[in-house]
Every structure is written in C-alpha cells, then in structure tokens.
Design a protein around this motif. Structure first.
Motif, PDB file in Angstrom:
ATOM      1  N   PHE A 292      47.663  50.015  48.882  1.00  0.00           N
ATOM      2  CA  PHE A 292      47.578  51.087  47.887  1.00  0.00           C
ATOM      3  C   PHE A 292      48.635  50.922  46.796  1.00  0.00           C
ATOM      4  O   PHE A 292      48.373  51.174  45.615  1.00  0.00           O
ATOM      5  CB  PHE A 292      47.733  52.452  48.562  1.00  0.00           C
ATOM      6  CG  PHE A 292      46.497  52.929  49.268  1.00  0.00           C
ATOM      7  CD1 PHE A 292      45.301  53.081  48.579  1.00  0.00           C
ATOM      8  CD2 PHE A 292      46.523  53.243  50.614  1.00  0.00           C
ATOM      9  CE1 PHE A 292      44.149  53.536  49.221  1.00  0.00           C
ATOM     10  CE2 PHE A 292      45.384  53.696  51.267  1.00  0.00           C
ATOM     11  CZ  PHE A 292      44.191  53.842  50.577  1.00  0.00           C
ATOM     12  N   THR A 293      49.832  50.520  47.206  1.00  0.00           N
ATOM     13  CA  THR A 293      50.921  50.358  46.241  1.00  0.00           C
ATOM     14  C   THR A 293      50.610  49.240  45.251  1.00  0.00           C
ATOM     15  O   THR A 293      50.749  49.402  44.030  1.00  0.00           O
ATOM     16  CB  THR A 293      52.240  50.058  46.971  1.00  0.00           C
ATOM     17  OG1 THR A 293      52.527  51.123  47.888  1.00  0.00           O
ATOM     18  CG2 THR A 293      53.389  49.911  45.978  1.00  0.00           C
ATOM     19  N   LEU A 294      50.173  48.089  45.773  1.00  0.00           N
ATOM     20  CA  LEU A 294      49.842  46.966  44.903  1.00  0.00           C
ATOM     21  C   LEU A 294      48.664  47.302  44.000  1.00  0.00           C
ATOM     22  O   LEU A 294      48.642  46.916  42.822  1.00  0.00           O
ATOM     23  CB  LEU A 294      49.536  45.726  45.739  1.00  0.00           C
ATOM     24  CG  LEU A 294      49.150  44.453  44.970  1.00  0.00           C
ATOM     25  CD1 LEU A 294      50.226  44.086  43.956  1.00  0.00           C
ATOM     26  CD2 LEU A 294      48.911  43.291  45.934  1.00  0.00           C
ATOM     27  N   MET A 295      47.684  48.048  44.522  1.00  0.00           N
ATOM     28  CA  MET A 295      46.526  48.401  43.707  1.00  0.00           C
ATOM     29  C   MET A 295      46.930  49.307  42.547  1.00  0.00           C
ATOM     30  O   MET A 295      46.399  49.187  41.438  1.00  0.00           O
ATOM     31  CB  MET A 295      45.458  49.086  44.560  1.00  0.00           C
ATOM     32  CG  MET A 295      44.153  49.322  43.827  1.00  0.00           C
ATOM     33  SD  MET A 295      42.735  49.624  44.910  1.00  0.00           S
ATOM     34  CE  MET A 295      43.213  51.166  45.678  1.00  0.00           C
ATOM     35  N   ALA A 296      47.885  50.217  42.792  1.00  0.00           N
ATOM     36  CA  ALA A 296      48.355  51.097  41.717  1.00  0.00           C
ATOM     37  C   ALA A 296      49.062  50.294  40.635  1.00  0.00           C
ATOM     38  O   ALA A 296      48.826  50.509  39.433  1.00  0.00           O
ATOM     39  CB  ALA A 296      49.288  52.166  42.288  1.00  0.00           C
ATOM     40  N   VAL A 297      49.924  49.377  41.035  1.00  0.00           N
ATOM     41  CA  VAL A 297      50.638  48.551  40.064  1.00  0.00           C
ATOM     42  C   VAL A 297      49.651  47.672  39.287  1.00  0.00           C
ATOM     43  O   VAL A 297      49.717  47.572  38.056  1.00  0.00           O
ATOM     44  CB  VAL A 297      51.698  47.671  40.764  1.00  0.00           C
ATOM     45  CG1 VAL A 297      52.315  46.678  39.776  1.00  0.00           C
ATOM     46  CG2 VAL A 297      52.788  48.550  41.373  1.00  0.00           C
ATOM     47  N   ALA A 298      48.717  47.057  40.013  1.00  0.00           N
ATOM     48  CA  ALA A 298      47.729  46.187  39.367  1.00  0.00           C
ATOM     49  C   ALA A 298      46.851  46.982  38.405  1.00  0.00           C
ATOM     50  O   ALA A 298      46.528  46.511  37.305  1.00  0.00           O
ATOM     51  CB  ALA A 298      46.868  45.494  40.422  1.00  0.00           C
ATOM     52  N   GLY A 299      46.469  48.188  38.812  1.00  0.00           N
ATOM     53  CA  GLY A 299      45.647  49.031  37.941  1.00  0.00           C
ATOM     54  C   GLY A 299      46.348  49.364  36.643  1.00  0.00           C
ATOM     55  O   GLY A 299      45.735  49.351  35.566  1.00  0.00           O
ATOM     56  N   ARG A 300      47.637  49.643  36.731  1.00  0.00           N
ATOM     57  CA  ARG A 300      48.385  49.947  35.509  1.00  0.00           C
ATOM     58  C   ARG A 300      48.545  48.696  34.645  1.00  0.00           C
ATOM     59  O   ARG A 300      48.492  48.775  33.413  1.00  0.00           O
ATOM     60  CB  ARG A 300      49.747  50.533  35.859  1.00  0.00           C
ATOM     61  CG  ARG A 300      50.548  50.931  34.645  1.00  0.00           C
ATOM     62  CD  ARG A 300      51.792  51.706  34.983  1.00  0.00           C
ATOM     63  NE  ARG A 300      51.522  53.088  35.330  1.00  0.00           N
ATOM     64  CZ  ARG A 300      52.468  54.009  35.529  1.00  0.00           C
ATOM     65  NH1 ARG A 300      53.750  53.677  35.408  1.00  0.00           N
ATOM     66  NH2 ARG A 300      52.156  55.250  35.839  1.00  0.00           N
TER      67      ARG A 300
ATOM     68  N   LEU B 120      43.277  38.641  34.984  1.00  0.00           N
ATOM     69  CA  LEU B 120      42.380  38.227  36.063  1.00  0.00           C
ATOM     70  C   LEU B 120      43.027  38.286  37.453  1.00  0.00           C
ATOM     71  O   LEU B 120      42.415  38.822  38.391  1.00  0.00           O
ATOM     72  CB  LEU B 120      41.849  36.818  35.779  1.00  0.00           C
ATOM     73  CG  LEU B 120      40.732  36.325  36.713  1.00  0.00           C
ATOM     74  CD1 LEU B 120      39.545  37.281  36.687  1.00  0.00           C
ATOM     75  CD2 LEU B 120      40.297  34.920  36.318  1.00  0.00           C
ATOM     76  N   PRO B 121      44.249  37.770  37.638  1.00  0.00           N
ATOM     77  CA  PRO B 121      44.864  37.869  38.975  1.00  0.00           C
ATOM     78  C   PRO B 121      45.055  39.313  39.424  1.00  0.00           C
ATOM     79  O   PRO B 121      44.907  39.625  40.615  1.00  0.00           O
ATOM     80  CB  PRO B 121      46.211  37.163  38.803  1.00  0.00           C
ATOM     81  CG  PRO B 121      46.034  36.268  37.621  1.00  0.00           C
ATOM     82  CD  PRO B 121      45.100  36.997  36.709  1.00  0.00           C
ATOM     83  N   TRP B 122      45.377  40.211  38.493  1.00  0.00           N
ATOM     84  CA  TRP B 122      45.543  41.624  38.846  1.00  0.00           C
ATOM     85  C   TRP B 122      44.215  42.231  39.277  1.00  0.00           C
ATOM     86  O   TRP B 122      44.164  43.052  40.201  1.00  0.00           O
ATOM     87  CB  TRP B 122      46.121  42.403  37.663  1.00  0.00           C
ATOM     88  CG  TRP B 122      47.530  42.058  37.321  1.00  0.00           C
ATOM     89  CD1 TRP B 122      47.982  41.456  36.187  1.00  0.00           C
ATOM     90  CD2 TRP B 122      48.704  42.296  38.118  1.00  0.00           C
ATOM     91  NE1 TRP B 122      49.347  41.299  36.216  1.00  0.00           N
ATOM     92  CE2 TRP B 122      49.815  41.811  37.390  1.00  0.00           C
ATOM     93  CE3 TRP B 122      48.921  42.878  39.366  1.00  0.00           C
ATOM     94  CZ2 TRP B 122      51.116  41.883  37.871  1.00  0.00           C
ATOM     95  CZ3 TRP B 122      50.214  42.959  39.854  1.00  0.00           C
ATOM     96  CH2 TRP B 122      51.295  42.468  39.119  1.00  0.00           C
ATOM     97  N   LEU B 123      43.118  41.849  38.627  1.00  0.00           N
ATOM     98  CA  LEU B 123      41.797  42.350  39.008  1.00  0.00           C
ATOM     99  C   LEU B 123      41.404  41.870  40.404  1.00  0.00           C
ATOM    100  O   LEU B 123      40.823  42.612  41.196  1.00  0.00           O
ATOM    101  CB  LEU B 123      40.748  41.912  37.989  1.00  0.00           C
ATOM    102  CG  LEU B 123      40.756  42.645  36.647  1.00  0.00           C
ATOM    103  CD1 LEU B 123      39.802  41.972  35.668  1.00  0.00           C
ATOM    104  CD2 LEU B 123      40.376  44.112  36.834  1.00  0.00           C
TER     105      LEU B 123
END
Length: 295
Positions: free
Chosen positions: A27-35, A217-220
C-alpha cells in the motif's frame, strides 16, 4: 500435550504478521508510485495501465498453475457491481493522494470497515446490532477529527479520501458474495479485465489517452503489482490468523506512510490525524472483538 497445542499457533500468527507487513509495504509503495505518475497521467489512465499490468500478472499465474478452469463464471453481474465500486473508490484514492497529505488519506481509508457495517444491512440483509451501531458512531467521530470539516480545512481532496472508503466498502460487500462460489483467481481475473475496460472508456472519453514515459512506466508496473500483492497478502493473513490479530498490524500503515510523507514530500502531519485514526481503529477493533466473541 497442552504445551504443544499452545505452541502450534505461533508460526501461523508469525506468518500472518509477515503477510500483513507485505500488505503495508504494498500500500505504501502504491501511494508513492501513484503520486509519482500523477503529474503525467490522470486517474483514469493510471487505472487503465494498472489493470493491464495486473491482467498480465494474473494470466501468467493462471497459465503457469493450469487454472484456466477457474475463470468461467455465472456471476458476471456481481463481478460488474464489485468492480464499479472498486474502480470508483480507487480513482478517488489516486486523486486524493495528489491533493492532501498521504497520512490523511490513509486515516480516512480506515473507515472502510465502518461503511461495510452501515451498508451490509442494506446490501446483505445483515442485522445492525448495538455494537455495530456504536462502532459506526465512534468511527464517524474519528472522521470528523481527521477531516475537521471547516471552510478552511475541508477541500475536494478530503472529500475524495472520505468517499473512496465508501467505494472500497461496496467492493468488500460484493467480494463477500463472490467468495461463496468464486476462487480468488477468478475474482482477480475479472477485476483486472473489467477495470482495464472501464479505464479505457473513461480515459479515452476525451479522445486523448496519454502514454507513459520511460520514467513513469516502472511506477505503473509497481502500482499494478502492488495492487495484487496487497490483496493477496491480506487474504493470506486472514486465512492464517483471526482478524483481531491481523487488524492491528494493518494500522501500521498510518505511521509508515506518515514517515514516508515527511521524508519524501516534506508533509507535516497534524496530531488530529493520529487522534482521529486511533478512534477509527478503535471502532473497527470493537466490532471485530464483538464478532469474535459472538462466534
């Protein structure tokens, strides 16, 4: 004999704890990646690419494990309802993390179980007990403390974070129906397929779908994988240990994301967020404790 029986659950609880730590990290990584990708893509585009990545991962797993026989379903309508709720909630969540501090988003997201309590009598025919009503009231007080709805503090980001919890609550309610007859593989397959289509329709409504850059792309990919691993970790933890043991570990998401927000984005977190979050967690735990005793 008595010593063996008390010692045996320990490895199960430890494994459940490790799974929940995996969920917290996801969840933490997804929040950072989403931003990180929000500056380039809108929420519909993020959801579309997230679902495409998720579909690739799910299909690779299905083919590797020979589970194609689990994909046919007679519950298409229920899958559709679940994914409309989830798609709406997830879009609001991605929007909220770009508008307000990450810790505030996570604190308001913790109200999801309380909305499940409120909506279950309407959607599942479950009884609203005094304990459930008390938990809902306590949680609502927590929401007011976190959001502090005044003309100065209330904004569209806070509203989106609060509303995303309602979307996630609908997701859990219809997922509960599906788990009676469908496998986790089947549920994840239709989630990724349907939400990829939803994302394509919504992102392409204006006739302009932005393609991710090499930096995004890596964040997605991280968003797509983390969305699946978070779901898998929570489900696995609940299969190993009672919810009353799993839930407190999930609450670790709040201090973790607060630290990340402070270090990465220089976000100062108000003490009201933690006070309200403690009340919300207490309301959730009160209901879990009552349900466990009843059973």
């Amino acid at each position: 004999m008595g010593v063996t029986e008390t010692a045996e659950p320990a490895p199960q609880v430890l494994r459940a704890g490790l799974f929940m730590l995996g969920a917290v990290a996801s969840f933490t990584l997804m929040a950072v990646a989403g931003r990180q990708v929000s500056f380039e893509l809108d929420t519909f585009e993020i959801m579309m690419f997230r679902s495409i990545v998720g579909l690739v991962v799910v299909m690779a797993f299905v083919l590797a494990q020979g589970r194609l026989d689990e994909l046919p379903t007679q519950k298409t309508g229920t899958h559709m309802l679940r994914n409309v709720f989830h798609f709406t909630g997830q879009n609001l969540w991605f929007f909220a993390i770009t508008m307000i501090p990450l810790a505030q988003v996570f604190a308001l997201e913790f109200t999801t179980p309380l909305w499940v309590l409120i909506l279950s009598p309407l959607m599942l025919g479950e009884r609203m007990t005094r304990i459930r009503l008390s938990a809902a009231v306590l949680g609502f007080i927590g929401i007011l403390i976190v959001a502090r709805p005044t003309p100065d503090t209330l904004n569209i980001g806070t509203a989106a974070a609060a509303a995303c919890a309602i979307g996630f609550a609908g997701t859990y309610i219809f997922a509960k129906r599906l788990t009676r007859t469908e496998s986790l593989t089947c549920i994840l397959f239709y989630m990724t397929v349907m939400q990829a289509v939803f994302g394509l329709i919504c992102a392409g409504f204006d006739g302009d779908i932005a393609l991710p850059s090499s930096q995004s792309l890596p964040w997605l990919v991280a968003i797509g994988i983390c969305g699946l691993t978070a779901h898998f970790c929570i489900t696995s933890a609940l299969a190993l240990a009672p919810a009353t043991l799993v839930s407190p570990i999930d609450f670790m998401r709040l201090p973790v994301i607060a630290i990340v927000g402070l270090l990465v984005y220089d976000e100062a977190v108000s003490v009201f967020v933690f006070v309200g979050a403690v009340l919300i967690f207490g309301a959730n735990y009160l209901n879990l404790w009552a349900e466990t005793r009843k059973r």
